[in-house]
Design an enzyme around this catalytic site. Sequence first.
Site, short mmCIF file in Angstrom:
data_model
loop_
_atom_site.label_atom_id
_atom_site.label_comp_id
_atom_site.label_asym_id
_atom_site.label_seq_id
_atom_site.Cartn_x
_atom_site.Cartn_y
_atom_site.Cartn_z
N GLY A 10 0.85 -1.19 0.00
CA GLY A 10 0.00 0.00 0.00
C GLY A 10 0.88 1.23 0.00
N GLY A 13 -0.44 7.53 2.65
CA GLY A 13 0.41 8.26 3.58
C GLY A 13 1.23 7.36 4.49
CB ALA A 14 0.34 4.57 6.77
N GLY A 15 2.02 4.11 4.16
CA GLY A 15 2.96 3.26 3.43
C GLY A 15 4.16 4.05 2.94
CG PHE A 113 -10.59 19.94 12.58
CD1 PHE A 113 -10.71 20.94 11.64
CD2 PHE A 113 -10.57 18.62 12.13
CE1 PHE A 113 -10.78 20.65 10.28
CE2 PHE A 113 -10.64 18.31 10.78
CZ PHE A 113 -10.75 19.32 9.85
CD GLN A 233 -14.83 9.80 12.43
OE1 GLN A 233 -14.03 10.14 11.57
NE2 GLN A 233 -14.67 10.09 13.70
CG HIS A 235 -17.14 13.21 7.82
ND1 HIS A 235 -17.84 14.38 7.64
CD2 HIS A 235 -15.86 13.56 8.08
CE1 HIS A 235 -17.00 15.40 7.77
NE2 HIS A 235 -15.79 14.93 8.04
CG LEU A 245 -14.91 14.45 3.56
CD1 LEU A 245 -15.78 14.05 4.74
CD2 LEU A 245 -13.47 14.04 3.81
CD GLU A 248 -14.43 17.81 12.32
OE1 GLU A 248 -14.69 16.64 12.01
OE2 GLU A 248 -13.90 18.13 13.39
NE ARG A 281 -14.48 14.25 11.54
CZ ARG A 281 -13.45 14.00 10.75
NH1 ARG A 281 -13.09 12.75 10.51
NH2 ARG A 281 -12.78 14.98 10.19
CG HIS A 346 -14.91 9.87 7.11
ND1 HIS A 346 -14.55 10.22 5.82
CD2 HIS A 346 -14.07 10.55 7.93
CE1 HIS A 346 -13.54 11.09 5.88
NE2 HIS A 346 -13.22 11.29 7.14
NE ARG A 381 -10.05 9.36 11.59
CZ ARG A 381 -10.24 10.50 10.91
NH1 ARG A 381 -9.68 11.63 11.31
NH2 ARG A 381 -11.01 10.51 9.85
#
Lengths: 611, 296
Positions: A10, A13-15, A113, A233, A235, A245, A248, A281, A346, A381
């Site tokens: 993957g 962002g994390a990968g 936020f 979650q 949204h 989306l 927020e 949320r 979401h 979250r």
Amino acid sequence: MYEHDVIVVGAGGAGLRAAVAAHEAGADVAMVTKLHPVRSHTGAAEGGINAALREGDDWELHAYDTMKGSDYLGDAPAVETLAQDAPEETINLEHWGMPFSREDDGTVSQRPFGGLSFPRTTYAGAETGHHLLHTMYEQVVKRGIEVYDEWFVTRLAVTDEPDPNDRTCHGVVAYDVQTGKIEGFKARKGVVLATGGPGQAFDHTTNAVSCTGDGQAMAYRAGAPLEDMEFIQFHPTSLPSTGVLISEGVRGEGGILYNDEGERFMFEYGYANNSGELASRDVVARAELTEVNEGRGVNDEYVHLDMRHLGEERIMDRLENILHLAEDFEGVDGLVEPMPVKPGQHYAMGGIETDENGATCIDGLYAAGECACVSVHGGNRLGGNALPELIVFGKRAGYHAAGGDLGEAEIETGYADDVEDDDTDLPITPGEAGIEPEGVAADGSGQVTDAAGSLERAVEAERERVDHLLEKDDGVQHSEIRSKLQQAMTDYVNVFRTEEGVKKALKIIRECRQEYQDVYVADPSRTFNTDLQHTIETRNLIDVAETIALGALVRDEFRGAHWRKEHQERKDDEWLKHTLISWDRGKPSVWYRPVILEGEEKTYEPKVRSY
Amino acid sequence: MSTQRQKQPDEPETQEAPTDQEMKAEASPQQKRLQRKREQQSAREASADEGEPEEETVHLKVFRYDPEVADKQEPRFDDFHVPFEKGMTVLDAVMYARDHFDSSLTFRHSCRQAVCGSDAFFVNGKQRLGCKTQISDLSQPIRVEPLPHQEVVKDLVVDMDHFYEQMHAVEPYFQSEDLPQGELEEQRQSRENREKIKMSSRCIWCGACMSSCNIAAGDNQYLGPAAINKAYKFAMDDREEEEIKEHRLRILEQEHGVWRCQTQFSCTEVCPKDIPLTEHIQELKREAVKKNLKFW
């Protein structure tokens, strides 16, 4: 057979962050991803990155907000790690050239936020995820990290000792979408799963069609537990027709929610007397659906989000992207009329059980980002906490997988003899598949315990599975099964859940499982066969949806995003614990581990969560 | 096989007949669901105003090709008749056709909201993102073809490798030797400078611009609008030092760089993110001239 030190599955962002960290730790790292990196769903994140950067804010406040937002189901070591590391990681992105929005003095901008005690959501317009994704990919290009793009990982190569805690992951099997070739990828040091969420288990979702829970399903079938899957979650502001989306950030900048009678219902009906639209949320999503259920929804379906009073200049400066989305996908001009919004699936708070170093109970197997459950988000979250999770825990997982030392983790993983087993009378046996040839990745027989054997077996099994799907001439097509599954989840395991409804969903999911035994792929081609790819994804969705519904059934309380009609209160005496579901023979299927509320210096005492 | 061949408009139209029977699909759950949604929508519209609840369909002509499958080795167009819904996009329509009529219909798509850049197609003769092109804005039948000037892998899927190579050729990563040393200290950037690079930073790598560009079609080594725009993002960013900017301009003013652009504006016209690509290229030409004058 390909071979690298670290394989990252993957490339969101994390990968990407994991790959860079592993590379910096000296590893030969490769990314294997079903989408080219810039197509990843991180790019759709809009709002921002929570990080305590400014005077008057500090990581402890961020940790406190996160723990409260989690409804006291986040593990303190994970929550504190997130809050402590986010500032450095955010500034690091700035140093990599990410185009953040700016203040008059040239510093990066932050905004309020939901659920935050300080405006610490660091943003780049209303397209923060897009910029984060592209900035990270630039760093991967700069370092010359190898990317196998449009290679779909379908199975983990793990040894099959009876106890998953004794197993080792030696690599993955992937399917080259362009050519249909199936190959093993040996990982000398570790595999990092960064495959994103399972949003496509639901019918109305903000998630991309590629968000099919692949990593979660593969880890589950290899014996790694899935944790807190019931926490999904919804949204509060997705566009009704498509699920696209609306950030927020609109409410963060002062956008207001109205019902059909023009009432500002968050205050008028007391859903959140202090924070109003900027409550957490889960609170806002329930408020909106309550308005609709009580007959005050617009067209009995949605509510209005109004940002006109912010003025064109401010909207163009900070929320321009929202105008485009509302116009292109709902035909509404946000400058002259309110935007229709309703809750949409979401984000999955739950995922593959990991410790704060990204490690699972299986040696050599790591997970980070939405597919993982560290657990930072617990029951809910906070907005702006997903992107920092990607960079903080992506980095840790990549570094650790490459052999870097992060010290002993405080969070435990894997089934242990002293954990609490579930004693609910379950209507189905979790994970019971009866589906061959593509059953579990490790059967616990103890027969394959070395790297070569586990890879060979995994590749063989995938070739058989794909041959079977392509050679079968008739039967059911996956799209029928998928839409039935999605509809059941959105009908019965949505914002409002009842015991009866969740049981119905489990029954339908079981039907999907049975129908899947007769699934076939009509497209006979080995070239770019998306029919085959989607058919394999649908199997992953079935596995993951089942764990979501099972968790929703056993947790008989109301916590965070998990609302149960028959159980209208948070039950701290009984439920300050994580739900874990494992698929490994000879072990209990559903079990629990207590949440860790003891932080470095203080204990987070559960309080009434009001906004 | 390249889509350039498909530029002759009459040729493929002759081979459509066999596909009509594919339109008779069983009522799947998905179909029922969509049907239900449509009914609800019509009912709503009917009660709100007078409404026009009659069933409309969309006529699509979709390019088909698969090098492996006998009856698809010769490119052809298939006809699909898809029930119309208000707000339906080209992507919605081809997804419907795939999920109900022919599961082998192949195209890239992911986010459905114009940010992943996967679904740039050639729709009614123009490069557009499928997910943000409304059916109601198009004349029918709607021709959906793969992006021209790129090798077709299958159906609407083109080979993007060359596009990625060009994107990578401009050193597409931030380069600065001069990062602030203080703990948690960011580089400062003025609002104006951030605004200056804002449009260029919106690129989603969909490839529509490159496909529309005549120069790129004739010169395979031309960097192309997307890559030049990527370089623009860095070259105009004040956070990078002057020497790095000069280094970037040297890459851009090479033989297959900015000077190849003949300001036809086709890239700017098709860009789904409204990036003023041609203007960015022109600005870089001016910068390159200025630097050269300085050196001479």
